[in-house]
Design a protein around this motif. Structure first.
Motif, PDB file in Angstrom:
ATOM      1  N   TYR A   1     -18.095   6.124  10.949  1.00 50.15           N
ATOM      2  CA  TYR A   1     -18.474   7.506  11.256  1.00 50.15           C
ATOM      3  C   TYR A   1     -18.410   8.389  10.014  1.00 50.15           C
ATOM      4  N   ILE A   2     -17.418   8.148   9.176  1.00 45.44           N
ATOM      5  CA  ILE A   2     -17.300   8.929   7.935  1.00 45.44           C
ATOM      6  C   ILE A   2     -18.466   8.607   7.007  1.00 45.44           C
ATOM      7  N   LEU A   3     -18.814   7.329   6.905  1.00 45.12           N
ATOM      8  CA  LEU A   3     -19.947   6.934   6.072  1.00 45.12           C
ATOM      9  C   LEU A   3     -21.254   7.520   6.595  1.00 45.12           C
ATOM     10  N   VAL A   4     -21.410   7.523   7.897  1.00 44.23           N
ATOM     11  CA  VAL A   4     -22.629   8.085   8.491  1.00 44.23           C
ATOM     12  C   VAL A   4     -22.708   9.578   8.200  1.00 44.23           C
ATOM     13  N   PHE A   5     -21.597  10.284   8.313  1.00 44.48           N
ATOM     14  CA  PHE A   5     -21.602  11.720   8.040  1.00 44.48           C
ATOM     15  C   PHE A   5     -21.979  11.997   6.590  1.00 44.48           C
ATOM     16  N   LEU A   6     -21.325  11.304   5.663  1.00 48.42           N
ATOM     17  CA  LEU A   6     -21.587  11.538   4.240  1.00 48.42           C
ATOM     18  C   LEU A   6     -23.011  11.142   3.856  1.00 48.42           C
ATOM     19  N   TYR A   7     -23.492  10.044   4.409  1.00 48.21           N
ATOM     20  CA  TYR A   7     -24.836   9.592   4.081  1.00 48.21           C
ATOM     21  C   TYR A   7     -25.900  10.475   4.734  1.00 48.21           C
ATOM     22  N   SER A   8     -25.573  11.062   5.872  1.00 40.36           N
ATOM     23  CA  SER A   8     -26.523  11.929   6.566  1.00 40.36           C
ATOM     24  C   SER A   8     -26.607  13.310   5.939  1.00 40.36           C
ATOM     25  N   LEU A   9     -25.665  13.670   5.100  1.00 34.86           N
ATOM     26  CA  LEU A   9     -25.745  14.960   4.418  1.00 34.86           C
ATOM     27  C   LEU A   9     -27.028  15.071   3.603  1.00 34.86           C
TER      28      LEU A   9
ATOM     29  N   PHE B   1     -23.828  12.214  17.246  1.00 40.04           N
ATOM     30  CA  PHE B   1     -23.293  13.544  16.958  1.00 40.04           C
ATOM     31  C   PHE B   1     -22.898  13.681  15.491  1.00 40.04           C
ATOM     32  N   VAL B   2     -22.250  12.658  14.949  1.00 38.22           N
ATOM     33  CA  VAL B   2     -21.814  12.703  13.548  1.00 38.22           C
ATOM     34  C   VAL B   2     -23.022  12.755  12.611  1.00 38.22           C
ATOM     35  N   ALA B   3     -24.045  11.943  12.887  1.00 38.43           N
ATOM     36  CA  ALA B   3     -25.249  11.970  12.048  1.00 38.43           C
ATOM     37  C   ALA B   3     -25.971  13.302  12.185  1.00 38.43           C
ATOM     38  N   PHE B   4     -26.016  13.836  13.379  1.00 38.84           N
ATOM     39  CA  PHE B   4     -26.652  15.133  13.626  1.00 38.84           C
ATOM     40  C   PHE B   4     -25.961  16.243  12.843  1.00 38.84           C
ATOM     41  N   ILE B   5     -24.647  16.299  12.929  1.00 40.71           N
ATOM     42  CA  ILE B   5     -23.881  17.336  12.231  1.00 40.71           C
ATOM     43  C   ILE B   5     -24.011  17.170  10.718  1.00 40.71           C
ATOM     44  N   GLY B   6     -23.958  15.935  10.224  1.00 36.06           N
ATOM     45  CA  GLY B   6     -24.087  15.702   8.790  1.00 36.06           C
ATOM     46  C   GLY B   6     -25.443  16.135   8.260  1.00 36.06           C
ATOM     47  N   ASN B   7     -26.504  15.782   8.964  1.00 32.43           N
ATOM     48  CA  ASN B   7     -27.840  16.149   8.521  1.00 32.43           C
ATOM     49  C   ASN B   7     -28.068  17.650   8.613  1.00 32.43           C
ATOM     50  N   LEU B   8     -27.582  18.247   9.676  1.00 31.98           N
ATOM     51  CA  LEU B   8     -27.719  19.699   9.842  1.00 31.98           C
ATOM     52  C   LEU B   8     -26.963  20.451   8.758  1.00 31.98           C
ATOM     53  N   ALA B   9     -25.748  20.013   8.465  1.00 32.01           N
ATOM     54  CA  ALA B   9     -24.946  20.670   7.423  1.00 32.01           C
ATOM     55  C   ALA B   9     -25.585  20.504   6.042  1.00 32.01           C
TER      56      ALA B   9
END
Length: 182
Positions: free
Chosen positions: A13-21, A47-55
């Motif tokens: 989940y952490i990797l997905v968030f950082l990569y989705s930024l 949700f994590v990918a959505f939040i990362g990409n949106l941010a």
């Protein structure tokens, strides 16, 4: 290998968030593939990918809006793409925000163009939020169903695997042999 898979499931989940930024799909695709085989919550992944990409897109929008003059020298080599995106954003902002989520190279130009068009942040946020959600759901479930399909197909036809592998290798060899003659 099992150690890598366990750590990926644990820290995925952490990797997905950082990569989705930055708008990357590879980590979300990998999580979708792993969720077909392991116990990964699809809702949290989306949700994590959505939040990362949106941010990430909101950060690019604000940086471009605030420091337009400083970042113009970095955007200079993409001047034609940005100019085209500005024209397209003035006509159909939502459609092109959604389409740009799936096209590599236009993911980061989309927030830049919306900042250059001087689109209001609330309008950009709504368009971007809907587009990020559609992007995350479609990418995750495409990977999930593709992995399940391949897994089921392989289980069903595993006795033919050596023949199929040999045929694929032969076709690749034949392709390169024909290509070398031209």
């Amino acid at each position: 290998m099992q150690e890598f898979i366990d750590s990926f499931v644990k820290y995925g989940y952490i990797l997905v968030f950082l990569y989705s930024l930055g708008g990357g799909m590879l980590a979300l695709l990998a999580l979708g593939v792993f969720s077909s085989a392991y116990d990964i919550n699809p809702y949290i992944s989306i949700f994590v990918a959505f939040i990362g990409n949106l941010a990430g897109n909101c950060l690019i929008y604000f940086l471009m809006k605030i420091n337009k003059n400083e970042y113009s020298k970095y955007v200079f080599k993409y001047k034609r793409k940005v100019a085209l995106m500005v024209v397209l954003f003035r006509k159909n902002a939502f459609i092109f925000t959604l389409i740009c989520k799936f096209i590599y190279g236009l993911k980061t130009i989309s927030p830049i163009a919306s900042a250059l068009v001087k689109m209001r942040f609330d309008k950009f946020f709504i368009y971007n939020a809907i587009s990020c959600f559609v992007w995350a759901v479609s990418v995750f479930y495409t990977a999930l169903y593709a992995a399940s399909f391949i897994k089921n197909t392989f289980e069903q036809y595993s006795s033919y695997a050596p023949i199929v592998l040999f045929a694929i290798l032969f076709l690749i060899f034949l392709f390169f042999k024909i290509k070398a003659r031209k």
